[in-house]
Design a protein around this motif. Structure first.
Motif, PDB file in Angstrom:
ATOM      1  N   PHE B  73      28.651  -6.260  14.880  1.00  0.00           N
ATOM      2  CA  PHE B  73      28.314  -6.915  13.505  1.00  0.00           C
ATOM      3  C   PHE B  73      26.590  -6.357  13.343  1.00  0.00           C
ATOM      4  CE2 PHE B  73      24.310  -9.321  15.293  1.00  0.00           C
ATOM      5  CZ  PHE B  73      25.139  -9.368  16.388  1.00  0.00           C
ATOM      6  N   LEU B  74      26.419  -6.393  12.308  1.00  0.00           N
ATOM      7  CA  LEU B  74      24.928  -5.617  11.578  1.00  0.00           C
ATOM      8  C   LEU B  74      24.776  -6.936  11.374  1.00  0.00           C
ATOM      9  CD1 LEU B  74      23.084  -2.712  10.356  1.00  0.00           C
ATOM     10  CD2 LEU B  74      24.684  -3.062   8.748  1.00  0.00           C
ATOM     11  N   ASN B  75      23.192  -7.311  11.471  1.00  0.00           N
ATOM     12  CA  ASN B  75      22.455  -8.163   9.999  1.00  0.00           C
ATOM     13  C   ASN B  75      21.171  -7.496  10.138  1.00  0.00           C
ATOM     14  OD1 ASN B  75      23.886 -10.177  11.506  1.00  0.00           O
ATOM     15  ND2 ASN B  75      22.706 -11.374  12.950  1.00  0.00           N
ATOM     16  N   ILE B  76      20.888  -7.591   8.688  1.00  0.00           N
ATOM     17  CA  ILE B  76      19.770  -7.656   7.767  1.00  0.00           C
ATOM     18  C   ILE B  76      19.015  -9.145   7.390  1.00  0.00           C
ATOM     19  CG2 ILE B  76      18.843  -6.794   5.840  1.00  0.00           C
ATOM     20  CD1 ILE B  76      21.338  -5.231   5.664  1.00  0.00           C
ATOM     21  N   SER B  77      17.643  -7.994   7.790  1.00  0.00           N
ATOM     22  CA  SER B  77      17.027 -10.222   7.407  1.00  0.00           C
ATOM     23  C   SER B  77      15.698  -9.739   6.387  1.00  0.00           C
ATOM     24  CB  SER B  77      16.065  -9.944   9.207  1.00  0.00           C
ATOM     25  OG  SER B  77      15.201  -9.424   9.121  1.00  0.00           O
ATOM     26  N   ALA B  78      15.626 -11.248   5.888  1.00  0.00           N
ATOM     27  CA  ALA B  78      14.698 -10.864   4.685  1.00  0.00           C
ATOM     28  C   ALA B  78      14.860  -9.531   3.653  1.00  0.00           C
ATOM     29  CB  ALA B  78      13.404 -10.469   4.986  1.00  0.00           C
ATOM     30  N   SER B  79      16.436  -9.177   3.019  1.00  0.00           N
ATOM     31  CA  SER B  79      16.801  -8.441   2.326  1.00  0.00           C
ATOM     32  C   SER B  79      15.879  -8.174   1.045  1.00  0.00           C
ATOM     33  CB  SER B  79      18.330  -8.754   1.937  1.00  0.00           C
ATOM     34  OG  SER B  79      18.236  -9.756   0.932  1.00  0.00           O
ATOM     35  N   ILE B  80      16.077  -6.844   0.891  1.00  0.00           N
ATOM     36  CA  ILE B  80      15.140  -6.496  -0.407  1.00  0.00           C
ATOM     37  C   ILE B  80      15.973  -6.088  -1.243  1.00  0.00           C
ATOM     38  CG2 ILE B  80      12.889  -6.334   1.162  1.00  0.00           C
ATOM     39  CD1 ILE B  80      13.361  -3.591   1.612  1.00  0.00           C
ATOM     40  N   PRO B  81      15.799  -5.977  -2.392  1.00  0.00           N
ATOM     41  CA  PRO B  81      16.059  -4.405  -3.168  1.00  0.00           C
ATOM     42  C   PRO B  81      17.146  -3.486  -2.765  1.00  0.00           C
ATOM     43  CG  PRO B  81      14.850  -6.238  -5.166  1.00  0.00           C
ATOM     44  CD  PRO B  81      14.493  -5.713  -3.752  1.00  0.00           C
ATOM     45  N   SER B  82      16.390  -2.201  -2.245  1.00  0.00           N
ATOM     46  CA  SER B  82      16.169  -1.486  -2.252  1.00  0.00           C
ATOM     47  C   SER B  82      17.524  -1.222  -0.495  1.00  0.00           C
ATOM     48  CB  SER B  82      15.383  -0.137  -1.443  1.00  0.00           C
ATOM     49  OG  SER B  82      14.517  -1.007  -0.607  1.00  0.00           O
ATOM     50  N   ASP B  83      18.088  -2.430  -0.087  1.00  0.00           N
ATOM     51  CA  ASP B  83      19.492  -2.264   0.781  1.00  0.00           C
ATOM     52  C   ASP B  83      20.115  -2.595   0.216  1.00  0.00           C
ATOM     53  OD1 ASP B  83      17.335  -5.572   2.728  1.00  0.00           O
ATOM     54  OD2 ASP B  83      17.483  -2.974   2.727  1.00  0.00           O
ATOM     55  N   VAL B  84      20.298  -2.350  -1.068  1.00  0.00           N
ATOM     56  CA  VAL B  84      21.317  -2.677  -1.975  1.00  0.00           C
ATOM     57  C   VAL B  84      22.862  -0.952  -1.635  1.00  0.00           C
ATOM     58  CG1 VAL B  84      22.688  -1.990  -4.629  1.00  0.00           C
ATOM     59  CG2 VAL B  84      20.760  -3.515  -3.945  1.00  0.00           C
ATOM     60  N   GLY B  85      23.757  -1.115  -1.924  1.00  0.00           N
ATOM     61  CA  GLY B  85      24.440   0.010  -0.761  1.00  0.00           C
ATOM     62  C   GLY B  85      25.815  -0.517  -0.631  1.00  0.00           C
ATOM     63  N   ILE B  86      26.465   0.918  -0.073  1.00  0.00           N
ATOM     64  CA  ILE B  86      28.216   0.385   1.189  1.00  0.00           C
ATOM     65  C   ILE B  86      27.380   0.365   2.406  1.00  0.00           C
ATOM     66  CG2 ILE B  86      30.133   0.681   0.706  1.00  0.00           C
ATOM     67  CD1 ILE B  86      30.261   2.170  -1.642  1.00  0.00           C
ATOM     68  N   TYR B  87      27.798  -0.586   3.037  1.00  0.00           N
ATOM     69  CA  TYR B  87      27.407  -0.193   4.484  1.00  0.00           C
ATOM     70  C   TYR B  87      28.881  -0.023   5.458  1.00  0.00           C
ATOM     71  CZ  TYR B  87      23.167  -2.371   3.873  1.00  0.00           C
ATOM     72  OH  TYR B  87      21.449  -1.933   3.125  1.00  0.00           O
TER      73      TYR B  87
END
Lengths: 116, 110
Positions: B73-87
Motif C-alpha cells: 500500500f501507499l499512503n500520502i498524508s496532507a495532500s497538496i495540488p501537486s500530488d495530482v497524477g497517476i500512481y
C-alpha cells in the motif's frame, strides 16, 4: 544528458508503414528496457537489454517488433507494417544493475505513436 | 502471467486529506515499487521496498511491503495540488522485468 532521452516525442504514421523509435539511456546504465503504455493502462514490458544483448524479449507482441542496442548504449525499437493497434506511448527506461538488481528504473518521457 | 490489481482506479480528494491506495498480486514478488506519472511524462520512482513487512517513508509518502509478499500500500498524508497524477505500483521477482498495475488516478480539489 542527465536523463533518459527518447526521440521522436510524437510520431504519426499510416497503417503499414515502418517506424523507428530511439532511446538514449542514462550514461553508465547497463540495462535498458522498452515498455508500451496504452491509454488508461500501466506500462507493459516489451524487451530488456543487458549491454548489447537482448536478455529478455518475451514481451514483444509479434515478429513485427524488433529492437537493437548495437553498442550497449543507444537502442532503437523498430516496428514493421504498423497497425492501428500499435498506437501507444512507447517508454524507454534504464537502470544500473538490470533485472537481477533493484528494479529502480529511470524512464524517459516516451514516444507517442499514432497509427492512422 | 503475473497481474497486479490496483485500487481504487481513481479518487477525488480535498487538499489536506490523507490518501491511501493499494496493490495486490496473484503471485509473490521480491520487490515492490511505487511510481508517479504526470501527463506527458514517464513514471518517476517514489518509493522502493525490498523486504516483506518493510515500511518506508519518503516525505509525506509511506509505503509498506505486505508480509505475504503479494500486496503493498501507499499512503500520502496532507495532500497538496501537486500530488495530482497517476500512481502505479510495480512488482519484481528476481531476474524478471517489472510488472506494473493499471494505476490509481488521483485528483486533488483545492
Amino acid at each position: 544528458g542527465a536523463g533518459v532521452s527518447q526521440t521522436p516525442s510524437n510520431k504519426v504514421t499510416e497503417k503499414g508503414k515502418y517506424v523507428e523509435l530511439r532511446c538514449d539511456p542514462i550514461s553508465g546504465h547497463t540495462a535498458l528496457y522498452w515498455y508500451r503504455q496504452s491509454l488508461g493502462q500501466g506500462p507493459e514490458f516489451l524487451i530488456y537489454f543487458q549491454g548489447t544483448g537482448a536478455a529478455d524479449d518475451s514481451g514483444l507482441p509479434n515478429d513485427r517488433f524488433f529492437a537493437v542496442r548495437p553498442e550497449g548504449s543507444v537502442s532503437t525499437l523498430k516496428i514493421q507494417r504498423t497497425e492501428r493497434g500499435d498506437s501507444a506511448v512507447y517508454l524507454c527506461a534504464s537502470s544500473f544493475r538490470g533485472a537481477s538488481g533493484t528494479g529502480e528504473l529511470f524512464f524517459g518521457e516516451g514516444s507517442r505513436l499514432t497509427v492512422l | 502471467g503475473q497481474q497486479l490489481n490496483q485500487s481504487p482506479q481513481s479518487m477525488f480528494i480535498q487538499e489536506g486529506e490523507d490518501v491511501s491506495m493499494n496493490c495486490t498480486s496473484s503471485s509473490i514478488f521480491n520487490t515492490w515499487l511505487w511510481y508517479k506519472q504526470d501527463p506527458g511524462e514517464g513514471p518517476v520512482l517514489l518509493i522502493a521496498l525490498y523486504k516483506a513487512g518493510e515500511l518506508t517513508s519518503n516525505g509525506r509518502l509511506t509505503a509498506q511491503f505486505g508480509i505475504t509478499r503479494k500486496d503493498s500500500f501507499l499512503n500520502i498524508s496532507a495532500s497538496i495540488p501537486s500530488d495530482v497524477g497517476i500512481y502505479f505500483c510495480a512488482g519484481q521477482l528476481a531476474n524478471t522485468p517489472l510488472v506494473f498495475g493499471k494505476g490509481t488516478r488521483l485528483s486533488v480539489i483545492a
